[in-house]
Motif scaffolding. Structure first.
Motif, PDB file in Angstrom:
ATOM      1  N   ASN A 197      37.762  69.590  32.171  1.00  0.00           N
ATOM      2  CA  ASN A 197      38.097  68.898  30.931  1.00  0.00           C
ATOM      3  C   ASN A 197      36.867  68.936  30.027  1.00  0.00           C
ATOM      4  O   ASN A 197      35.966  68.101  30.130  1.00  0.00           O
ATOM      5  N   LEU A 198      36.822  69.917  29.138  1.00  0.00           N
ATOM      6  CA  LEU A 198      35.644  70.128  28.300  1.00  0.00           C
ATOM      7  C   LEU A 198      35.413  68.962  27.343  1.00  0.00           C
ATOM      8  O   LEU A 198      34.274  68.530  27.126  1.00  0.00           O
ATOM      9  N   ALA A 199      36.495  68.427  26.775  1.00  0.00           N
ATOM     10  CA  ALA A 199      36.348  67.312  25.836  1.00  0.00           C
ATOM     11  C   ALA A 199      35.766  66.088  26.531  1.00  0.00           C
ATOM     12  O   ALA A 199      34.884  65.402  25.995  1.00  0.00           O
ATOM     13  N   LEU A 200      36.246  65.802  27.742  1.00  0.00           N
ATOM     14  CA  LEU A 200      35.724  64.665  28.495  1.00  0.00           C
ATOM     15  C   LEU A 200      34.264  64.888  28.873  1.00  0.00           C
ATOM     16  O   LEU A 200      33.449  63.959  28.834  1.00  0.00           O
ATOM     17  N   GLN A 201      33.923  66.108  29.208  1.00  0.00           N
ATOM     18  CA  GLN A 201      32.543  66.426  29.564  1.00  0.00           C
ATOM     19  C   GLN A 201      31.600  66.138  28.398  1.00  0.00           C
ATOM     20  O   GLN A 201      30.546  65.512  28.567  1.00  0.00           O
ATOM     21  N   LYS A 202      31.979  66.568  27.181  1.00  0.00           N
ATOM     22  CA  LYS A 202      31.128  66.341  26.014  1.00  0.00           C
ATOM     23  C   LYS A 202      31.059  64.863  25.656  1.00  0.00           C
ATOM     24  O   LYS A 202      30.000  64.356  25.258  1.00  0.00           O
ATOM     25  N   GLY A 257      23.009  62.139  26.585  1.00  0.00           N
ATOM     26  CA  GLY A 257      22.680  63.449  27.130  1.00  0.00           C
ATOM     27  C   GLY A 257      23.253  64.572  26.294  1.00  0.00           C
ATOM     28  O   GLY A 257      23.557  64.400  25.104  1.00  0.00           O
ATOM     29  N   GLN A 258      23.415  65.708  26.903  1.00  0.00           N
ATOM     30  CA  GLN A 258      23.916  66.878  26.194  1.00  0.00           C
ATOM     31  C   GLN A 258      24.753  67.715  27.146  1.00  0.00           C
ATOM     32  O   GLN A 258      24.465  67.790  28.350  1.00  0.00           O
ATOM     33  N   SER A 259      25.802  68.337  26.621  1.00  0.00           N
ATOM     34  CA  SER A 259      26.694  69.169  27.418  1.00  0.00           C
ATOM     35  C   SER A 259      26.279  70.625  27.300  1.00  0.00           C
ATOM     36  O   SER A 259      25.954  71.105  26.208  1.00  0.00           O
ATOM     37  N   TYR A 260      26.286  71.325  28.418  1.00  0.00           N
ATOM     38  CA  TYR A 260      25.874  72.725  28.445  1.00  0.00           C
ATOM     39  C   TYR A 260      26.992  73.588  29.010  1.00  0.00           C
ATOM     40  O   TYR A 260      27.728  73.175  29.908  1.00  0.00           O
ATOM     41  N   LEU A 295      18.401  74.285  29.451  1.00  0.00           N
ATOM     42  CA  LEU A 295      18.313  72.944  30.023  1.00  0.00           C
ATOM     43  C   LEU A 295      16.876  72.552  30.350  1.00  0.00           C
ATOM     44  O   LEU A 295      16.423  71.455  30.015  1.00  0.00           O
ATOM     45  N   VAL A 296      16.128  73.465  30.962  1.00  0.00           N
ATOM     46  CA  VAL A 296      14.754  73.137  31.365  1.00  0.00           C
ATOM     47  C   VAL A 296      13.885  72.863  30.146  1.00  0.00           C
ATOM     48  O   VAL A 296      13.075  71.916  30.123  1.00  0.00           O
ATOM     49  N   ASP A 297      14.048  73.680  29.092  1.00  0.00           N
ATOM     50  CA  ASP A 297      13.227  73.487  27.888  1.00  0.00           C
ATOM     51  C   ASP A 297      13.600  72.213  27.146  1.00  0.00           C
ATOM     52  O   ASP A 297      12.749  71.591  26.487  1.00  0.00           O
ATOM     53  N   ASP A 298      14.872  71.818  27.226  1.00  0.00           N
ATOM     54  CA  ASP A 298      15.315  70.634  26.491  1.00  0.00           C
ATOM     55  C   ASP A 298      14.905  69.330  27.167  1.00  0.00           C
ATOM     56  O   ASP A 298      14.918  68.270  26.539  1.00  0.00           O
ATOM     57  N   ILE A 299      14.575  69.399  28.414  1.00  0.00           N
ATOM     58  CA  ILE A 299      14.155  68.180  29.113  1.00  0.00           C
ATOM     59  C   ILE A 299      12.715  67.854  28.719  1.00  0.00           C
ATOM     60  O   ILE A 299      11.790  68.627  28.968  1.00  0.00           O
ATOM     61  N   GLN A 300      12.533  66.737  28.043  1.00  0.00           N
ATOM     62  CA  GLN A 300      11.206  66.313  27.586  1.00  0.00           C
ATOM     63  C   GLN A 300      10.556  65.458  28.673  1.00  0.00           C
ATOM     64  O   GLN A 300      10.884  64.290  28.846  1.00  0.00           O
TER      65      GLN A 300
END
Length: 327
Positions: free
Chosen positions: A257-262, A270-273, A281-286
């Protein structure tokens, strides 16, 4: 036995050119039909499973291959890899076939003594007793053997497709064909729970081979179902029951369920990938440095300083006593 009347009775087709195969040990495979056959049911409170005792056979060293399987045969156990001359039918190891007023059982090996392992005579005697009872009671059971309903599984999940099979023979135990049935064919009624409370599902069985009729149908609700088919020879209804159990939410709808995931990612900050962007993902983790303070408590008498103080006091006392000529 080849080219004899006995060979014509067997559920398998013999070939003089085929000899015993003893090159590769193998484990016998019980077919879905075999798991429901009464003669194959050996489990009890000790083994916990109706099929588990067959594991005692272990690896079989040999078996007798055959040319093929008779069209009216029911294969209860088969070779896991070897096939017949047609290149697709597994080699039968245990098979049955109705012939005339009786039944013929074929066993393609003589290693059943292995059932004695672990449990002794219990399952070995039980198997042969069940075979004797089945063969001896074929006349006494009459129409029960002549018109038999079966399911491919004793239990299904919601949204599965169940298979109802009917083995149908006439008074002389000759297999019924579609020409022997009424104009509407062989009809089945399937209903959930109490028959009076629901509208039964009306099904028409199709002929898969002479004497065997099948129909596959979906089951959408959990509960105990009843399938009923009327014997076209004497008009007596026969029934079989089976269970349908509910599936988990994941099994009912395995699609993501893509809509539920987002929505979940947004609500939690957070953010959906997706797979193409998963590498970010690794670069976005601060990551920020975290300072951690650790404090430890030690009893004062267990510290080196306390030891030095005690020794110093003892030395001071000794020196004082020495000077006062008290030592």
């Amino acid at each position: 036995l080849i080219n004899t009347e006995i060979a014509d009775m067997l559920p398998v087709k013999l070939d003089r050119s085929l000899s015993i195969r003893a090159s590769n040990p193998f484990r016998m495979e019980i077919t879905p039909l075999g798991k429901q056959a009464d003669i194959m049911q050996l489990g009890d409170e000790i083994s916990g499973s109706a099929i588990q005792p067959w594991e005692n056979l272990g690896e079989l060293p040999w078996y007798q291959p055959v040319l093929g399987v008779h069209s009216q045969a029911n294969v209860l156990a088969q070779h896991p890899t070897d096939v017949c001359a047609d290149g697709k039918t597994p080699q039968p190891l245990i098979a049955t076939r109705r012939y005339g007023n009786g039944e013929v059982i074929y066993i393609g090996f003589n290693e059943l003594w292995r059932l004695r392992r672990i449990y002794g005579e219990r399952y070995y005697r039980q198997f042969w007793s069940q075979i004797i009872s089945r063969l001896a009671l074929s006349h006494a059971l009459g129409s029960q053997k002549r018109f038999v309903l079966s399911m491919d599984q004793p239990e299904y999940q919601v949204d599965d497709r169940a298979l109802l099979t009917v083995e149908a023979y006439d008074e002389n135990f000759d297999p019924l064909s579609i020409d022997d049935l009424p104009a509407e064919g062989l009809q089945a009624q399937v209903f959930l729970g109490n028959e009076a409370a629901v509208q039964p599902m009306q099904l028409t069985l199709s002929e898969s081979r002479p004497g065997r009729f099948e129909v596959r149908f979906p089951v959408y609700e959990a509960g105990r179902y009843t399938a009923r088919v009327t014997d076209p020879i004497n008009g007596t209804p026969s029934e079989i029951r089976f269970d349908v159990v509910g599936a988990s939410a994941e099994q009912r709808n395995p699609a993501r369920n893509l809509a539920l995931q987002k929505a979940m990612a947004t609500s939690t900050g957070g953010q959906s990938y997706e797979l193409p962007t998963a590498g970010q993902l690794v670069d976005d983790i601060q990551l920020e440095p975290v300072t951690e303070e650790i404090s430890r408590s030690f009893p004062i008498w267990g510290t080196p300083l306390w030891f030095i103080v005690v020794v110093t006091m003892l030395m001071a006392e000794w020196i004082a006593r020495k000077r006062a000529n008290l030592a």
